[in-house]
Design an enzyme around this catalytic site. Structure first.
Site, PDB file in Angstrom:
ATOM      1  N   ARG A  31       0.759  -0.814   0.112  1.00 58.48           N
ATOM      2  CA  ARG A  31      -0.127   0.026   0.103  1.00 58.48           C
ATOM      3  C   ARG A  31       0.712   0.972  -0.051  1.00 58.48           C
ATOM      4  NH1 ARG A  31      -5.231   1.373   0.206  1.00 58.48           N
ATOM      5  NH2 ARG A  31      -5.649   2.894   1.100  1.00 58.48           N
ATOM      6  N   THR A  89     -19.841   6.742  14.175  1.00 62.24           N
ATOM      7  CA  THR A  89     -21.105   7.469  15.136  1.00 62.24           C
ATOM      8  C   THR A  89     -22.199   6.573  14.442  1.00 62.24           C
ATOM      9  OG1 THR A  89     -20.141   9.973  14.800  1.00 62.24           O
ATOM     10  CG2 THR A  89     -22.518   9.880  15.635  1.00 62.24           C
ATOM     11  N   HIS A 134      -7.710   7.286   3.586  1.00 60.52           N
ATOM     12  CA  HIS A 134      -7.980   6.725   2.740  1.00 60.52           C
ATOM     13  C   HIS A 134      -6.599   6.872   2.773  1.00 60.52           C
ATOM     14  CE1 HIS A 134      -8.825   6.003  -1.500  1.00 60.52           C
ATOM     15  NE2 HIS A 134      -9.487   7.019  -1.524  1.00 60.52           N
ATOM     16  N   ASP A 185      -9.425   2.333   1.575  1.00 66.65           N
ATOM     17  CA  ASP A 185     -10.460   2.102   0.618  1.00 66.65           C
ATOM     18  C   ASP A 185     -12.131   2.030   0.370  1.00 66.65           C
ATOM     19  OD1 ASP A 185      -7.793   3.666  -0.854  1.00 66.65           O
ATOM     20  OD2 ASP A 185      -7.426   1.269  -1.285  1.00 66.65           O
TER      21      ASP A 185
END
Length: 223
Positions: free
Chosen positions: A13, A169, A190, A194
């Protein structure tokens, strides 16, 4: 609890992380309804509170994927926790304030539920935002706005955009098409998550709600 350091040079990543952290620093929110029709029915039958059940569900899915447990530690190093526990808000009716407390996570729901009840009883009159000075670093935040069935929710956190953990939330559940729907908003960074990972989270939460009979089995007899 262990914090596993990430070797970014060997991390698949790496390019995504660097782009969304250093070039286009980006967080995003997603809100979706969870169908809790069966879950609510079963919880009522067993005399179990909804809020801790939701907290347990969210934490279970968070602990399945290291993307939701990736963050910087106190020394600024990038890594991920072996497991995480939830830090959640409780409301004080007397003065309309709230406290943020935490409960050690357990895969076994009843163990977690007993811990939750103990913590909420301990801090029900805390009168301060963070009453427990011993909260460990491997927690992530969950809060509830049970007065509004919102369709979208966004948090704006000013920490230079380096807070990588998800933030949840919970909204007010409502009736729709003969079902009970509960809005849940999740904030992601991000750099580590993703849309694919957000999809995993919401879909697996729905699977847990639909399969609640399995993980709630026997809980009501101890509630």
């Amino acid at each position: 609890m262990n914090f596993n350091l990430i070797d970014t040079d060997r991390w698949a990543r790496k390019s995504y992380f660097e782009h969304y952290l250093n070039q286009v620093r980006c967080t995003y929110s997603m809100t979706a309804d969870i169908d809790i029709t069966l879950l609510r029915t079963e919880l009522k039958r067993q005399g179990i509170k909804l809020y801790p059940a939701l907290i347990h569900m969210i934490t279970t899915v968070v602990n399945r994927y290291c993307e939701f447990r990736t963050c910087f530690d106190s020394e600024g190093r990038l890594g991920y926790w072996d497991h995480m526990s939830p830090s959640f808000t409780i409301f004080h009716e007397e003065d309309r304030t709230f406290s943020s407390i935490w409960t050690p996570y357990s895969e076994e729901f009843m163990t977690f539920y007993v811990r939750y009840l103990h913590q909420t009883e301990t801090y029900k009159n805390a009168g301060q935002l963070f009453p427990d000075p011993h909260e460990p670093p491997n927690t992530f935040p969950i809060s509830s706005i049970p007065w509004v069935a919102f369709t979208g929710f966004n948090l704006n956190i000013y920490t230079e955009g380096t807070y990588l953990l998800p933030i949840f939330t919970i909204g007010k559940y409502h009736s729709r098409d003969n079902t009970i729907r509960l809005p849940l908003s999740a904030q992601f960074h991000h750099a580590v998550c993703d849309g694919y990972h957000a999809g995993l989270l919401f879909n697996e939460l729905q699977e847990m709600a639909d399969g609640c009979m399995e993980w709630l089995e026997g809980a009501g007899s101890n509630a």
